[in-house]
Design a protein around this motif. Structure first.
Motif, PDB file in Angstrom:
ATOM      1  N   ALA A  74    -109.514   4.692 -66.822  1.00 41.48           N
ATOM      2  CA  ALA A  74    -110.748   5.281 -67.488  1.00 41.48           C
ATOM      3  C   ALA A  74    -111.745   4.405 -67.856  1.00 41.48           C
ATOM      4  N   THR A  75    -111.106   3.372 -68.738  1.00 40.96           N
ATOM      5  CA  THR A  75    -112.134   2.158 -69.404  1.00 40.96           C
ATOM      6  C   THR A  75    -112.169   0.909 -68.406  1.00 40.96           C
ATOM      7  N   TRP A  76    -112.363   1.140 -67.184  1.00 43.75           N
ATOM      8  CA  TRP A  76    -112.159  -0.045 -65.994  1.00 43.75           C
ATOM      9  C   TRP A  76    -113.556  -1.141 -66.555  1.00 43.75           C
ATOM     10  N   TYR A  77    -114.699  -0.384 -67.220  1.00 42.62           N
ATOM     11  CA  TYR A  77    -115.739  -1.588 -67.209  1.00 42.62           C
ATOM     12  C   TYR A  77    -115.273  -2.449 -68.714  1.00 42.62           C
ATOM     13  N   ASN A  89    -121.842  -9.330 -68.709  1.00 41.54           N
ATOM     14  CA  ASN A  89    -123.259  -9.362 -69.357  1.00 41.54           C
ATOM     15  C   ASN A  89    -123.842  -8.055 -69.134  1.00 41.54           C
ATOM     16  N   GLY A  90    -123.973  -7.528 -68.080  1.00 42.77           N
ATOM     17  CA  GLY A  90    -124.712  -6.171 -67.761  1.00 42.77           C
ATOM     18  C   GLY A  90    -123.791  -5.050 -68.715  1.00 42.77           C
ATOM     19  N   PHE A  91    -122.706  -5.207 -68.538  1.00 42.58           N
ATOM     20  CA  PHE A  91    -122.114  -4.090 -69.315  1.00 42.58           C
ATOM     21  C   PHE A  91    -122.091  -4.240 -70.817  1.00 42.58           C
ATOM     22  N   LYS A  92    -122.075  -5.320 -71.246  1.00 42.59           N
ATOM     23  CA  LYS A  92    -122.273  -5.656 -72.601  1.00 42.59           C
ATOM     24  C   LYS A  92    -123.476  -5.152 -73.210  1.00 42.59           C
ATOM     25  N   ILE A  98    -126.072   1.643 -76.299  1.00 43.62           N
ATOM     26  CA  ILE A  98    -125.530   2.968 -76.528  1.00 43.62           C
ATOM     27  C   ILE A  98    -125.495   3.287 -78.131  1.00 43.62           C
ATOM     28  N   THR A  99    -126.078   4.475 -78.272  1.00 44.21           N
ATOM     29  CA  THR A  99    -125.982   4.923 -79.764  1.00 44.21           C
ATOM     30  C   THR A  99    -125.548   6.170 -79.545  1.00 44.21           C
ATOM     31  N   LEU A 100    -124.463   6.396 -80.776  1.00 45.36           N
ATOM     32  CA  LEU A 100    -123.582   7.677 -80.825  1.00 45.36           C
ATOM     33  C   LEU A 100    -124.264   8.586 -81.975  1.00 45.36           C
ATOM     34  N   PRO A 101    -124.160   9.800 -81.846  1.00 49.31           N
ATOM     35  CA  PRO A 101    -124.644  10.490 -83.006  1.00 49.31           C
ATOM     36  C   PRO A 101    -123.844  10.499 -84.432  1.00 49.31           C
ATOM     37  N   ILE A 122    -121.560   5.077 -70.075  1.00 47.90           N
ATOM     38  CA  ILE A 122    -121.338   3.913 -69.489  1.00 47.90           C
ATOM     39  C   ILE A 122    -122.097   3.763 -67.775  1.00 47.90           C
ATOM     40  N   VAL A 123    -121.518   4.983 -67.245  1.00 45.69           N
ATOM     41  CA  VAL A 123    -121.981   5.015 -66.056  1.00 45.69           C
ATOM     42  C   VAL A 123    -123.521   5.219 -65.756  1.00 45.69           C
ATOM     43  N   ALA A 124    -124.067   6.244 -66.616  1.00 39.28           N
ATOM     44  CA  ALA A 124    -125.312   6.718 -66.623  1.00 39.28           C
ATOM     45  C   ALA A 124    -126.575   5.497 -67.220  1.00 39.28           C
ATOM     46  N   GLU A 125    -125.803   4.677 -68.254  1.00 39.54           N
ATOM     47  CA  GLU A 125    -126.963   3.698 -69.011  1.00 39.54           C
ATOM     48  C   GLU A 125    -126.703   2.379 -68.238  1.00 39.54           C
TER      49      GLU A 125
END
Length: 252
Positions: A74-77, A89-92, A98-101, A122-125
């Protein structure tokens, strides 16, 4: 409803759009009035392309992510050993942005961990370019004596990603070429650039040394073809409902 300014409204609009931006349209159309008409057609065409690209992009991301998760978890990235530096570098960058509430109970920001961040974020952003890179042949990882070639054909494609494109013929280069063309179109429409002379393909030249371009029908076909690699029925439906062919026929 289409934007159809009167002659007086067009005169007000021209300086706000700017002469440099209107210049290609004036060169193609010949008069300021015709140039404005062509410019607004370009706006409508970009919006129509944007509709089919938006669907194609989400379908692409989800199909690829599903197969990568099936093969690598599930956390392949976060599997750094899979990727070249460009991809990591793209995934970093995605991770940093990403911000969490805040936790409703403590009102403190939730700690950003692999468990706390949904894979869907991760997929969306991640950028579209990051997904395109996953379909490339792979680059290098590390520096100096630690530099290593990363072969996406033998890892990502053969072990996972080919399953995302069951109708592609099984060749990574086929899918990569198509998705690269879609990215060129996407970037052009997203930045409101002229489409009247087709879609330039960066780094590609014709026999006379000029930048190679896709015609607009070719560009539309590439978007539909990308979807077809994943699902033929959806591609057929999208081709039947797309507004692009009608607008191409209605060019001023």
């Amino acid at each position: 409803m289409q934007i159809q300014p009167t002659a007086a409204q067009s005169r007000l609009l021209e300086p706000l759009i700017s002469p440099p931006r209107l210049a290609p349209f004036l060169s193609a159309a010949g008069t300021p009035t015709a140039a404005m008409e062509l410019y607004l057609w370009n706006v409508r065409l970009s919006a129509a392309f944007g509709e089919v690209i938006a669907l194609a992009e989400v379908i692409l991301r989800n199909a690829m992510a599903e197969q990568l998760a099936a093969a690598y978890g599930a956390t392949w990235y976060a599997r750094a050993e899979l990727f070249d530096d460009r991809t990591m570098n793209g995934f970093k960058t995605t991770w940093r942005n990403i911000t969490l509430p805040a936790d409703p109970a403590t009102r403190k920001t939730v700690q950003k961990t692999l468990q706390a961040v949904p894979a869907g974020k991760i997929v969306a952003e991640s950028t579209f370019g990051c997904w395109v890179n996953l379909l490339d042949k792979g680059g290098t990882r590390g520096d100096g004596p630690y530099r290593k070639n990363v072969d996406y054909d033998s890892t990502l494609w053969r072990k996972a990603l080919h399953k995302a494109f069951p109708n592609s013929g099984g060749k990574r280069t086929t899918v990569f070429t198509t998705v690269s063309h879609v990215r060129s179109l996407r970037n052009r429409t997203a930045h409101h650039e002229p489409l009247i002379s087709g879609v330039p393909l960066p780094g590609q030249a014709d026999s006379r040394g000029r930048t190679r371009r896709l015609t607009l029908p070719e560009a539309h076909t590439n978007v539909l073809r990308l979807v077809e690699y994943i699902d033929k029925d959806v591609a057929t439906w999208l081709g039947q409902t797309s507004r692009v062919p009608e607008l191409l026929r209605a060019r001023p």
